[in-house]
Design an enzyme around this catalytic site. Structure first.
Site, PDB file in Angstrom:
ATOM      1  N   HIS A 149      -4.086  -6.307  10.771  1.00  0.00           N
ATOM      2  CA  HIS A 149      -4.139  -4.891  10.408  1.00  0.00           C
ATOM      3  C   HIS A 149      -2.720  -4.326  10.423  1.00  0.00           C
ATOM      4  O   HIS A 149      -1.858  -4.782  11.171  1.00  0.00           O
ATOM      5  CB  HIS A 149      -4.996  -4.109  11.401  1.00  0.00           C
ATOM      6  CG  HIS A 149      -6.447  -4.452  11.351  1.00  0.00           C
ATOM      7  ND1 HIS A 149      -7.281  -4.028  10.336  1.00  0.00           N
ATOM      8  CD2 HIS A 149      -7.226  -5.177  12.196  1.00  0.00           C
ATOM      9  CE1 HIS A 149      -8.507  -4.477  10.557  1.00  0.00           C
ATOM     10  NE2 HIS A 149      -8.502  -5.180  11.677  1.00  0.00           N
ATOM     11  N   CYS A 175      -8.949  -8.713   7.560  1.00  0.00           N
ATOM     12  CA  CYS A 175      -9.870  -8.916   8.685  1.00  0.00           C
ATOM     13  C   CYS A 175     -11.259  -9.319   8.175  1.00  0.00           C
ATOM     14  O   CYS A 175     -11.418 -10.393   7.616  1.00  0.00           O
ATOM     15  CB  CYS A 175      -9.909  -7.686   9.574  1.00  0.00           C
ATOM     16  SG  CYS A 175     -10.506  -8.038  11.247  1.00  0.00           S
TER      17      CYS A 175
END
Length: 481
Positions: free
Chosen positions: A423, A329
Site C-alpha cells: 500500500h 493487495c
C-alpha cells in the site's frame, strides 16, 4: 474530546486541525479514538495496525503513530461481520450484533483506558475523538468510545454538529437533552461545522442554541472544500468522480463491496494529467486507460463480485488489448490463478479461481502481515516507501518480481500489468511517472511531494480553526480544569 450529533459531522477533520493548531502553539498533542470502524487502516512503525484517521492525526501532530492512539479497530469483513483488531493485532471476527449488543466489551474498555493512560503519560494534551452520535440510547450503556470514555479520561467535551445536513437545532438540543446529568456536566461547548455563506447570518441561531442548551457556541466553522485531509472511511467515496472524461488519462478504480485503503489513490487525483474515477459499471471501466483493482477485506467475495458484474471479462479484455492493469493487495491476489482459504479466514468457500493473469496462487492465512517497508520499484534506483497489510501467502510458478526489498523480492510484473502487496506504492513519484509514461509525453514539472502537500493542508486547516473557533477558551479549560 470532540464528539458528534451523528456520523460524518466532521469530527476526524476537526480533531486533525486541532492537533496541528495545538502543536503550533507549543503543546505536544496526540490523538486518541478508543474504537474505530474503518476499512482504511495504516501500519505503525512497529508493524501494527490502526485506523487511518488516527495515523493522519498523528501526522498532524508531527509524531509517529502508535496503537495506543486507536487500541480497537473494527474492519468490516462480510455481511454484518467485522474483524476485531486489538492493539494492532486481529483477535477474531464477530458479528456486528454480537459486538455492539453483547456483554463482552468490558475487557476492551479496560484495554482502551490503559492505552489512553499510556498516551497521557507522554503527550499533553491527548485529543480524543468520539464516534457517531453521543445519544444512541440503546447503545450508551455499552459505549466505550464516547461519554464513558470521556468520563474515564476526565476530558472536556465539545459537541460538533453539521449544519449542512439541516436540522442543527434539533440535533444539538436533542443530543444534549438526552444525556444524563453526569454526561451533561462534561460538555463545555458546541461547534457548528460546515457552514456555507456569511456566518453572521447565524448570529441569532447561535444565541438561540446557547439559550436552549446553556452552553456556549465556541465556533462556526466554514465548509472547507479547498482543504485536503485524507478521508476516514467510505463516506468520502460519495464525493469521488464516477465516470471517464474525454480529456486526461482516465484511471478507473474498481469499486469493490469490501474495498479497503482507497487512500492509496489520492495522489493520482492530484496529478493534472489524470482523471481518476471509481465505478463498478463494466461499461465505464471499458473507457479507462488504466484499471486498478484495490485492496479488499474480503478478497473471495469481491472476486466473485467481479464475475457477477461482468467486470472480470472487461479486465481480461483490457489486458489482452494492452491496457495497464494494476492490482494492490487483495486486487493483486485476484490477478492470480487461484485463491485458497483452507482455514475459512474469509468465508466457507475453500477455493476460487482468480483472473489468471499472473501464474501464482494465494493461500489465505490466519496470521496477518503488517509492516512498513522500503523498496526499489522495477529497476529504478530510487528508494520508495510503503506498507503491507494482508492475510495471505502467495507462491509463483514462475518469478517476475516487481519490487526489491532489503531481504527479498515482491510483487509480479507482466508487461503493463503489475501487482503488489505494498500500500502507498503510488505515493512515490517514480512509480507515478512509470505508470503514466505510456499515455503521455508530459512529465511532472517537479515531482509531486505528497507529504509536503499534506503538511500545507494541516497548516491551512489549523489556521481556519483558529480563525473560527474560540481556541483560547478550549485551551484555558484544558490547562486549568
Amino acid at each position: 474530546m470532540f464528539v458528534g450529533t451523528g456520523s460524518d459531522v466532521g469530527k476526524s477533520m476537526l480533531v486533525t486541525g486541532i492537533c496541528r493548531l495545538l502543536k503550533q502553539k507549543g503543546f505536544t498533542p496526540a490523538p486518541f479514538k478508543a474504537q474505530n470502524m474503518s476499512l482504511n487502516s495504516f501500519v505503525t512503525p512497529d508493524g501494527l495496525e490502526i485506523g487511518r484517521a488516527q495515523a493522519v492525526q498523528a501526522e498532524a501532530c508531527k509524531i509517529a503513530c502508535s496503537t495506543d492512539m486507536n487500541p480497537i479497530l473494527l474492519k468490516p469483513s462480510g455481511t454484518h461481520k467485522s474483524q476485531v483488531v486489538l492493539h494492532g493485532k486481529p483477535i477474531g471476527d464477530q458479528s456486528i450484533k454480537d459486538y455492539f449488543l453483547g456483554n463482552n466489551k468490558t475487557h476492551l474498555f479496560e484495554e482502551a483506558k490503559t492505552a489512553f493512560m499510556r498516551l497521557q503519560n507522554t503527550y499533553n494534551p491527548v485529543v480524543l475523538e468520539g464516534a457517531g452520535s453521543i445519544s444512541e440510547l440503546n447503545l450508551k450503556h455499552r459505549d466505550i468510545v464516547n461519554m464513558r470514555m470521556a468520563e474515564a479520561a476526565k476530558a472536556d467535551v465539545y459537541l460538533i454538529a453539521d449544519i449542512d445536513k439541516g436540522g442543527v437545532f434539533a440535533s444539538v438540543y436533542g443530543s444534549i437533552a438526552l444525556l444524563e446529568p453526569w454526561e451533561k456536566a462534561l460538555v463545555k461547548g458546541i461547534i457548528i461545522n460546515k457552514f456555507r455563506g456569511d456566518a453572521t447570518l447565524f448570529d441569532d441561531g447561535k444565541k438561540i442554541l446557547e439559550q436552549l442548551t446553556g452552553l456556549p457556541v465556541l465556533g462556526i466553522v466554514p465548509y472547507a472544500q479547498d482543504i485536503y485531509i485524507e478521508e476516514e472511511d467510505s463516506v468520502g467515496l460519495d464525493k469521488k468522480e464516477k465516470t471517464a472524461t474525454e480529456t486526461g488519462i482516465n484511471i478507473a478504480i474498481v469499486l469493490l463491496p469490501y474495498m479497503s485503503n482507497y487512500t492509496d489513490f489520492n495522489v493520482l487525483e492530484k496529478d493534472p494529467r489524470t482523471h481518476l474515477f471509481y465505478t463498478k459499471d463494466p461499461d465505464k471501466i471499458k473507457n479507462a486507460d488504466i484499471i486498478i483493482l484495490p485492496g479488499s477485506k474480503n478478497t473471495i467475495q469481491d472476486l466473485l463480485f467481479l464475475r457477477e458484474q461482468g467486470i472480470a471479462e472487461v479486465i481480461l479484455t483490457a489486458h489482452t488489448s494492452g491496457k495497464t492493469i494494476i492490482g494492490i493487495c487483495g486486487g493483486y491476489q485476484m490477478l492470480g490463478r487461484r485463491i485458497e482459504d483452507p482455514l475459512g479466514v474469509e468465508s466457507d468457500i475453500k477455493t476460487v479461481h482468480g483472473l489468471g493473469i499472473f501464474p501464482m496462487v494465494t493461500q489465505l492465512t490466519a496470521k496477518k502481515t503488517t509492516l512498513q517497508c522500503d523498496f526499489k520499484f522495477k529497476t529504478y534506483p530510487d528508494t520508495c516507501t510503503g506498507y503491507e497489510i494482508h492475510m495471505g501467502q502467495t507462491t509463483f510458478e514462475t518469478s517476475a518480481p516487481l519490487n526489491q526489498l532489503k531481504t527479498h523480492t515482491e510483487g509480479y510484473l507482466n508487461n503493463k500489468c503489475w501487482g503488489t502487496y505494498i500500500h502507498g506504492i503510488l505515493d512515490n513519484p517514480v512509480v507515478i511517472e512509470d505508470v503514466l509514461q505510456a499515455y503521455t509525453s508530459k512529465k511532472a514539472a517537479t515531482p509531486f511531494d505528497y507529504n509536503a502537500y499534506k503538511d500545507q493542508n494541516y497548516d491551512a486547516l489549523a489556521h481556519l480553526l483558529e480563525t473560527h473557533i474560540d481556541i483560547t477558551s478550549i485551551i484555558s479549560k484544558m490547562q486549568y480544569s
